[in-house]
Design an enzyme around this catalytic site. Structure first.
Site, mmCIF file in Angstrom:
data_model
loop_
_atom_site.group_PDB
_atom_site.id
_atom_site.type_symbol
_atom_site.label_atom_id
_atom_site.label_comp_id
_atom_site.label_asym_id
_atom_site.label_seq_id
_atom_site.Cartn_x
_atom_site.Cartn_y
_atom_site.Cartn_z
ATOM 1 N N ASP A 88 32.808 33.134 36.465
ATOM 2 C CA ASP A 88 32.069 34.033 37.060
ATOM 3 C C ASP A 88 30.505 33.828 36.742
ATOM 4 O O ASP A 88 29.651 34.090 37.504
ATOM 5 C CB ASP A 88 32.491 35.468 36.718
ATOM 6 C CG ASP A 88 34.015 35.681 37.167
ATOM 7 O OD1 ASP A 88 34.216 35.420 38.156
ATOM 8 O OD2 ASP A 88 34.698 36.110 35.942
ATOM 9 N N GLU A 107 43.781 33.447 30.077
ATOM 10 C CA GLU A 107 42.815 32.283 29.949
ATOM 11 C C GLU A 107 42.379 32.078 28.525
ATOM 12 O O GLU A 107 42.126 30.765 28.141
ATOM 13 C CB GLU A 107 41.932 32.732 30.976
ATOM 14 C CG GLU A 107 42.259 32.722 32.443
ATOM 15 C CD GLU A 107 41.149 33.177 33.162
ATOM 16 O OE1 GLU A 107 41.301 33.048 34.466
ATOM 17 O OE2 GLU A 107 39.961 33.983 32.788
#
EC number: 5.3.1.6
Length: 231
Positions: A88, A107
């Site tokens: 992001d 993740e």
């Protein structure tokens, strides 16, 4: 190029990187999100070269399987040479904010065992200081309010992530997510360690202790390769 075109560009670049650097028969670590999906689609073309993949979310598992790519549980794999995922935000050190798709904990787990973390992103994700994108924190539900108070004391604005129906968003692990607005994270490693130490935090979406080794950044002029030698 549109943002979607840039995502497809870096997804293909990541598949090319894997073909050139990861031997046949290996298992590939795969992230979650729209950019990671572009990598999966590109990887599917050469799926016969590799044994399969370790997935970081239910959504990624479904996409991998839809392409006929075998999915391994991380417990079945001794090591991963590469983990490919989006971000992001990413700063000049390779530290990232991740978790917009809600898969930050898995993740981080998969990334932690990979030899090389390849970040794929479009140029809009490169920032001088992390924090403009709300920082996700996966929390045990009963600790949500207590953690929100800690965030507020640091100058952040905690917002509970909710679904379209207004119910709390639930992660693949059965937890909730607080998205923290209003931060400027000058010391990502220190802040990651600080927040992760709070009781009730599963993990924070800062990937600084285990940052990217390499970023394939999609720009109007093509793919820019950035190496973070300190990671």
């Amino acid at each position: 190029m549109t943002q979607d075109e840039l995502k497809r560009l870096v997804g293909q670049a990541a598949a090319d990187y894997v073909i050139q650097n990861v031997p046949e028969g290996a298992v590939i670590g795969v992230g979650t999100g729209s950019t990671a999906n572009c990598f999966i689609d590109a990887l599917a073309v050469v799926k016969a070269r590799y044994r399969g993949a370790v997935s970081s979310s239910v959504a990624t598992t479904e996409r991998l399987k839809s392409h006929g790519i075998k999915v391994f549980d991380l417990n079945e794999v001794d090591s991963l040479q590469v983990y490919v995922d989006g971000a992001d935000e990413i700063d000049a050190s390779g530290a990232m904010i991740k978790g917009g798709g809600g898969a930050l904990t898995r993740e981080k787990i998969v990334a932690s065992v990979a030899d090389t973390f390849v970040c794929i992103a479009d140029a809009s994700k490169r920032v001088p200081v992390l924090g403009a994108f709300p920082l996700p924190i996966e929390v045990v539900p009963m600790a949500r309010t207590a953690i929100g108070r800690r965030v507020t004391a640091l100058g952040g604005v905690p917002v509970l992530r909710v679904t379209k129906d207004g119910a709390p968003y639930i992660t693949d692990n059965g937890n909730e997510i607080i998205d923290v607005k209003g931060l400027q994270i000058a010391d990502p490693r220190g802040f990651e360690a600080q927040v992760n130490a709070w009781p009730g935090v599963v993990t924070v979406g800062l990937f600084a202790e285990r940052g990217a080794n390499l970023c394939l950044l999609g720009t109007e002029n093509g793919v820019e390769t950035i190496v973070y030698s300190a990671n």
